[in-house]
Design an enzyme around this catalytic site. Structure first.
Site, PDB file in Angstrom:
ATOM      1  N   MET A  10       0.831  -1.213   0.000  1.00  9.46           N
ATOM      2  CA  MET A  10       0.000   0.000   0.000  1.00  9.46           C
ATOM      3  C   MET A  10       0.867   1.266   0.000  1.00  9.46           C
ATOM      4  O   MET A  10       0.898   2.011   0.962  1.00  9.46           O
ATOM      5  CB  MET A  10      -0.924  -0.016   1.226  1.00  9.46           C
ATOM      6  CG  MET A  10      -1.864  -1.205   1.231  1.00  9.46           C
ATOM      7  SD  MET A  10      -2.728  -1.410   2.791  1.00  9.46           S
ATOM      8  CE  MET A  10      -1.450  -2.163   3.824  1.00  9.46           C
ATOM      9  N   THR A  83       2.181   1.576   5.919  1.00  9.51           N
ATOM     10  CA  THR A  83       1.502   2.717   5.320  1.00  9.51           C
ATOM     11  C   THR A  83       1.005   3.587   6.460  1.00  9.51           C
ATOM     12  O   THR A  83       0.605   3.069   7.500  1.00  9.51           O
ATOM     13  CB  THR A  83       0.303   2.281   4.459  1.00  9.51           C
ATOM     14  OG1 THR A  83      -0.578   3.403   4.241  1.00  9.51           O
ATOM     15  CG2 THR A  83      -0.507   1.195   5.114  1.00  9.51           C
ATOM     16  N   CYS A 197       3.644   9.999   4.720  1.00  7.75           N
ATOM     17  CA  CYS A 197       3.198   8.993   3.751  1.00  7.75           C
ATOM     18  C   CYS A 197       4.448   8.223   3.379  1.00  7.75           C
ATOM     19  O   CYS A 197       5.492   8.837   3.096  1.00  7.75           O
ATOM     20  CB  CYS A 197       2.559   9.641   2.531  1.00  7.75           C
ATOM     21  SG  CYS A 197       2.086   8.447   1.258  1.00  7.75           S
ATOM     22  N   GLU A 199       5.522   6.835   0.888  1.00  7.97           N
ATOM     23  CA  GLU A 199       6.128   7.065  -0.428  1.00  7.97           C
ATOM     24  C   GLU A 199       6.892   8.380  -0.524  1.00  7.97           C
ATOM     25  O   GLU A 199       7.719   8.562  -1.422  1.00  7.97           O
ATOM     26  CB  GLU A 199       5.049   7.049  -1.527  1.00  7.97           C
ATOM     27  CG  GLU A 199       4.526   5.687  -1.907  1.00  7.97           C
ATOM     28  CD  GLU A 199       3.400   5.223  -1.018  1.00  7.97           C
ATOM     29  OE1 GLU A 199       2.964   4.075  -1.119  1.00  7.97           O
ATOM     30  OE2 GLU A 199       2.942   6.036  -0.166  1.00  7.97           O
TER      31      GLU A 199
END
Length: 230
Positions: A10, A83, A197, A199
């Site tokens: 995710m 995540t 986050c 990412e």
């Protein structure tokens, strides 16, 4: 060494960062040929993303709780949800398992406290920046005041995460937009900024700015490695 359980996918772009960092952390601590003992279940993010857009958090919680049970059955001694956003359903996941959940916000908050940070900016998905499950935990359990970007900036951050970073795209123009938002949060009194986050650390790192950054993936991994080796 205890077994670290990871609920990933995710997105898988950030989950691979978890796998690498967990192994690097154990190797750094123990040396030689040591690597982390890991059990991972990686879900199909398309299903989760569709539930997020519908606001169907109950269904997402059920899906991830079932996946977490699979992690536990495979022999994990703890669980990491890889995540930030899906910690919104952490209570449903915790109810479904008997092993401890190492919460990503707690790992971040403990480091902020250790560094004397009590006012922090937050970047993340729209859900993380606008809902209470993350901000409320930092403010109520740790006494850390959270500052979020204005609406248009939140839209930009969210769009870049889903349209670029989750697709493995790293764009310099987006990096510059993020850095401008980080500077704005600092100007509003934030002592540091959370990359909230998993990412975002693919796009922005501490070498890009003088504003102190707190990478939640790195802090989550550090806590897990310390726990596994205790």
């Amino acid at each position: 060494m205890r077994v670290i359980g990871v609920l990933g996918g995710m997105s898988w772009e950030s989950s691979q960062s978890y796998y690498r960092a967990l192994n690097e952390g154990v190797k750094a601590a123990l040396g030689g040929f040591h690597s982390a003992r890991i059990v991972m279940v990686s879900v199909d993010f398309a299903e989760i993303e569709a539930m997020q857009q519908r606001g169907d958090w109950d269904a997402a919680g059920e899906l991830l709780a079932s996946a977490a049970q699979g992690v536990e059955r495979a022999g994990a001694d703890c669980l990491l949800i890889a995540t930030n956003t899906m910690h919104k359903v952490a209570p449903a996941i915790e109810q479904a398992i008997t092993i401890p959940l190492l919460h990503i916000a707690d790992a971040t908050a403990l480091q902020l406290q250790a560094d004397g940070i009590n006012r922090v900016g937050l970047l993340g998905t729209r859900f993380t920046m606008e809902q209470d499950f993350y901000i409320g935990r930092l403010e109520e359990q740790f006494g850390i005041k959270v500052v979020v970007p204005e609406q248009s900036e939140r839209d930009t951050i969210h769009q870049v995460i889903f349209d670029e970073l989750c697709q493995g795209r790293i764009e310099d123009v987006s990096r510059q937009r993020y850095l401008a938002i980080i500077d704005s949060l600092y100007a509003q009194g934030a002592q540091a900024v959370i990359l909230g986050c998993t990412e975002i650390a693919m796009l922005v790192s501490q070498q890009d700015t003088a504003v102190p950054l707190y990478d939640t993936t790195a802090l989550h991994v550090q806590r897990a490695v310390a726990w596994a080796l205790t």
